[in-house]
Design a protein around this motif. Structure first.
Motif, PDB file in Angstrom:
ATOM      1  N   ARG A 278      -0.122  43.842 -14.968  1.00  0.00           N
ATOM      2  CA  ARG A 278      -0.043  42.380 -14.867  1.00  0.00           C
ATOM      3  C   ARG A 278       0.753  41.954 -13.621  1.00  0.00           C
ATOM      4  O   ARG A 278       1.642  41.108 -13.677  1.00  0.00           O
ATOM      5  N   THR A 279       0.405  42.561 -12.486  1.00  0.00           N
ATOM      6  CA  THR A 279       1.137  42.318 -11.248  1.00  0.00           C
ATOM      7  C   THR A 279       0.158  42.047 -10.116  1.00  0.00           C
ATOM      8  O   THR A 279      -0.753  42.839  -9.880  1.00  0.00           O
ATOM      9  N   GLU A 280       0.348  40.924  -9.426  1.00  0.00           N
ATOM     10  CA  GLU A 280      -0.460  40.620  -8.244  1.00  0.00           C
ATOM     11  C   GLU A 280       0.242  41.201  -7.023  1.00  0.00           C
ATOM     12  O   GLU A 280       1.433  40.976  -6.825  1.00  0.00           O
ATOM     13  N   ILE A 281      -0.494  41.939  -6.207  1.00  0.00           N
ATOM     14  CA  ILE A 281       0.107  42.586  -5.048  1.00  0.00           C
ATOM     15  C   ILE A 281      -0.706  42.306  -3.791  1.00  0.00           C
ATOM     16  O   ILE A 281      -1.903  42.016  -3.848  1.00  0.00           O
ATOM     17  N   ALA A 282      -0.031  42.363  -2.656  1.00  0.00           N
ATOM     18  CA  ALA A 282      -0.679  42.414  -1.347  1.00  0.00           C
ATOM     19  C   ALA A 282      -0.404  43.800  -0.782  1.00  0.00           C
ATOM     20  O   ALA A 282       0.696  44.332  -0.925  1.00  0.00           O
ATOM     21  N   ILE A 283      -1.415  44.416  -0.160  1.00  0.00           N
ATOM     22  CA  ILE A 283      -1.277  45.758   0.392  1.00  0.00           C
ATOM     23  C   ILE A 283      -1.507  45.697   1.899  1.00  0.00           C
ATOM     24  O   ILE A 283      -2.519  45.161   2.358  1.00  0.00           O
ATOM     25  N   TYR A 284      -0.553  46.242   2.653  1.00  0.00           N
ATOM     26  CA  TYR A 284      -0.625  46.287   4.108  1.00  0.00           C
ATOM     27  C   TYR A 284      -0.815  47.737   4.530  1.00  0.00           C
ATOM     28  O   TYR A 284       0.073  48.564   4.344  1.00  0.00           O
ATOM     29  N   GLY A 299       6.505  49.633  11.835  1.00  0.00           N
ATOM     30  CA  GLY A 299       7.021  48.445  12.516  1.00  0.00           C
ATOM     31  C   GLY A 299       5.960  47.363  12.642  1.00  0.00           C
ATOM     32  O   GLY A 299       6.244  46.170  12.475  1.00  0.00           O
ATOM     33  N   VAL A 300       4.725  47.785  12.926  1.00  0.00           N
ATOM     34  CA  VAL A 300       3.609  46.826  12.997  1.00  0.00           C
ATOM     35  C   VAL A 300       3.366  46.200  11.636  1.00  0.00           C
ATOM     36  O   VAL A 300       3.149  44.981  11.511  1.00  0.00           O
ATOM     37  N   ILE A 301       3.399  47.028  10.581  1.00  0.00           N
ATOM     38  CA  ILE A 301       3.181  46.513   9.226  1.00  0.00           C
ATOM     39  C   ILE A 301       4.283  45.520   8.851  1.00  0.00           C
ATOM     40  O   ILE A 301       4.010  44.447   8.297  1.00  0.00           O
ATOM     41  N   THR A 302       5.540  45.867   9.159  1.00  0.00           N
ATOM     42  CA  THR A 302       6.660  44.973   8.851  1.00  0.00           C
ATOM     43  C   THR A 302       6.493  43.629   9.553  1.00  0.00           C
ATOM     44  O   THR A 302       6.745  42.567   8.970  1.00  0.00           O
ATOM     45  N   ALA A 303       6.043  43.678  10.810  1.00  0.00           N
ATOM     46  CA  ALA A 303       5.809  42.430  11.550  1.00  0.00           C
ATOM     47  C   ALA A 303       4.695  41.621  10.906  1.00  0.00           C
ATOM     48  O   ALA A 303       4.760  40.386  10.816  1.00  0.00           O
ATOM     49  N   ASP A 304       3.635  42.302  10.439  1.00  0.00           N
ATOM     50  CA  ASP A 304       2.535  41.607   9.774  1.00  0.00           C
ATOM     51  C   ASP A 304       3.006  40.900   8.504  1.00  0.00           C
ATOM     52  O   ASP A 304       2.611  39.769   8.219  1.00  0.00           O
ATOM     53  N   ILE A 305       3.846  41.592   7.726  1.00  0.00           N
ATOM     54  CA  ILE A 305       4.349  40.990   6.487  1.00  0.00           C
ATOM     55  C   ILE A 305       5.138  39.728   6.795  1.00  0.00           C
ATOM     56  O   ILE A 305       4.993  38.699   6.129  1.00  0.00           O
ATOM     57  N   GLN A 317      -5.087  45.139   7.118  1.00  0.00           N
ATOM     58  CA  GLN A 317      -4.969  46.273   8.024  1.00  0.00           C
ATOM     59  C   GLN A 317      -3.856  46.010   9.021  1.00  0.00           C
ATOM     60  O   GLN A 317      -3.656  44.866   9.457  1.00  0.00           O
ATOM     61  N   ALA A 318      -3.125  47.047   9.404  1.00  0.00           N
ATOM     62  CA  ALA A 318      -2.013  46.899  10.340  1.00  0.00           C
ATOM     63  C   ALA A 318      -2.501  46.284  11.652  1.00  0.00           C
ATOM     64  O   ALA A 318      -3.516  46.685  12.198  1.00  0.00           O
ATOM     65  N   GLY A 319      -1.763  45.291  12.143  1.00  0.00           N
ATOM     66  CA  GLY A 319      -2.101  44.624  13.386  1.00  0.00           C
ATOM     67  C   GLY A 319      -3.064  43.479  13.231  1.00  0.00           C
ATOM     68  O   GLY A 319      -3.327  42.744  14.181  1.00  0.00           O
TER      69      GLY A 319
END
Length: 545
Positions: A278-284, A299-305, A317-319
């Protein structure tokens, strides 16, 4: 694991059993019953985890039988298999949390996919219960220390890679060198509970169960890093040997999964998180790199978040969110249109055009906060200019519900920006002496804002305080369209947009536009567009009707 098929039609019963047996799935027993009464007798001697059950049967219907069975075996999964596309049945099936609803004649591949998802959920639920029953949440301080420092390294807060290396090699029981790693970050958006500090080991074990089960078809291994928060966010490293004689189309060594295959499994993970915990998630999701390249990709993923403007459940997707500026969104061409609408006092059309523009780029998953800031600055200038030209002061517009401060800082997310703009436009519309929008315009607005739901004409009429028949007549008179057909057209327009601007699986797109059953979506799409959703995507958006 056992499966029971229930149908009063012998031909259908035998055909479905033949299809299931031909799938070579991991079932110890596949039994059949011609009625609910016969199924009850079988249940007296056997246990079934999954039921394929017809709904309309003589003496006792499938819904009634399912309620009886679930009261005794709450962990079972019911897949209703029927030729009756009656939404009342579907609503009742959804209310009792059945696993799925499939229309006959069912495509064997679609049936296989539904059964596999049900089997996967049964196994995961059983394993999680075993963890709780056996008290597997032992105190593991070393794991918490490794997780915390590995997270700091991957997110750029530390340059010490020793903790991450220790975590990886402890999990793999071999060196990290010579392997490739693909990182993905899971961000919890909404959950029914917060995890206590003493439950971290349990949470880590549950996450490992889910990720290992879902990613196992890739033939890789997984290293999970639990982040230090109460929401349950985590990082996973998918890893495989980084050497091989053959190379794939992407230039990666043989045996390394293609990114498309990884993204498909992550989409399955996103759906099962909602069903299972019962958890909604976003995946990077990142890309495969050697151990030494992990920090850069993360680092790219962190910036995207940080740059995500719309916190919605999806796979990125990263970037994806870092590229492009305002010009990439065809922004300059739109400014003149919006200025013209305000100049002509068409402020409702102005709002509608703004929202359609934002929704279009949100659907593609590439709208970032940098652009939202630019968008907000331009729209603010237009709105404030409109207020000045009409002698409307800020005090007449803003109040405790939406303050001027809220307006200034509303660029942080698409949802907040739309909320504030909607409030301002409603106030301006009222102050210009215009009457409230009529029922037809209200109906259109509601439909466009709730495309992800199953919109029924009767429920829509109730919301507007109207008789359904009357609403249908005035809607047809004003728009020239049948109300039900208009709803379908809007849903298909949104589906076509997602098909041509995203890589989301067609089954997921059907859920995004309010279809609980993929077969219904595919049938409606073909009727209105002239081809299947897959054919539409492959043709690049060309219609045949």
């Amino acid at each position: 694991m056992n499966l029971l098929i229930i149908d009063d039609e012998p031909l259908i019963l035998n055909k479905v059993k033949e299809d299931v047996l031909g799938m070579e799935l991991d079932f110890e027993r596949v039994d059949t019953a011609h009625s609910a009464a016969e199924a009850r007798k079988l249940l007296s001697d056997n246990y079934y985890e999954i039921f394929l059950c017809d709904i309309v049967m003589p003496e006792e219907d499938g819904i009634t039988f399912a309620k009886w069975a679930l009261s005794r075996y709450p962990g079972a999964k019911f897949i209703f298999l029927t030729a009756h596309a009656d939404f009342e049945y579907m609503k009742e099936a959804i209310a009792m949390q059945s696993f799925d609803y499939v229309l006959q004649p069912v495509d064997p591949e679609e049936l296989r996919s539904v059964i596999q998802r049900a089997s996967m959920q049964v196994r995961l639920e059983w394993r999680n219960e075993q963890l709780k029953a056996t008290g597997s949440f032992y105190e593991d301080h070393e794991a918490d220390i490794l997780d915390g420092n590995a997270t700091r390294y991957l997110t750029g807060l530390s340059s010490d890679e020793a903790y991450l290396r220790r975590l990886v090699e402890k999990r793999l029981e071999e060196s990290a060198e010579g392997r490739l790693f693909l990182p993905f970050f899971v961000q919890v958006l909404k959950t029914e509970r917060e995890w206590r500090e003493d439950e971290r080991s349990l949470l880590r074990s549950i996450y490992y169960n889910i990720t290992d089960e879902i990613l196992s078809p890739l033939g890789t291994r997984n290293v999970l890093i639990l982040r230090s928060d109460r929401q349950g966010n985590f990082i996973t490293l998918i890893t495989c040997p980084g050497s091989g004689e053959d190379a794939g189309a992407d230039g990666m060594p043989g045996g390394v999964p293609e990114l498309a295959a990884v993204l498909e499994r992550l989409e399955t993970m996103r759906i099962l998180f909602a069903k299972l915990v019962r958890t909604e998630i976003a995946i990077y999701c990142g890309r495969f790199v050697p151990f030494g390249g992990l920090r850069e990709v993360c680092g790219v993923i962190t910036a995207d978040i940080s740059n995500t403007a719309d916190k919605v459940s999806r796979v990125y997707q990263a970037g994806q969110l870092s590229a492009g500026g305002a010009e990439g969104y065809a922004f300059s061409a739109q400014l003149g249109t919006w200025e013209a609408l305000l100049a002509r006092n068409r402020i409702l059309d102005f709002r509608s055009s703004l929202f359609h523009y934002l929704d279009f780029y949100t659907a593609g998953g590439t709208l970032n906060r940098d652009f939202l800031l630019t968008f907000h600055e331009s729209i603010s200038t237009m709105i404030l200019g409109y207020m000045a030209s009409n002698n409307i002061s800020s005090a007449e517009i803003f109040n405790e519900e939406v303050s001027y401060y809220d307006f200034v800082y509303s660029w942080s997310s698409v949802e907040e920006l739309k909320r504030v703009i909607a409030f301002i436009i409603e106030r301006l519309y009222s102050m210009n002496g215009a009457e409230d929008e009529d029922h037809v315009e209200s109906a259109i607005r509601y439909i466009r804002q709730h495309l992800e739901e199953d919109i029924l004409v009767g429920e829509l009429a109730d919301r507007l305080g109207m008789n359904p028949g009357y609403l249908t007549r005035i809607f047809k008179k004003k728009t020239g369209l049948n109300l039900k057909r208009f709803i379908d057209n809007e849903k298909m327009s949104a589906a076509k947009l997602l098909l041509t601007t995203t890589n989301l699986p067609v089954t997921i797109i059907s859920e995004h536009v309010g279809y609980a059953n993929y077969s219904n979506f595919s049938r409606s799409f073909r009727q209105l567009v002239g081809c299947t959703p897959t054919e539409y995507r492959e043709s690049g958006g060309e219609e045949t009707v």
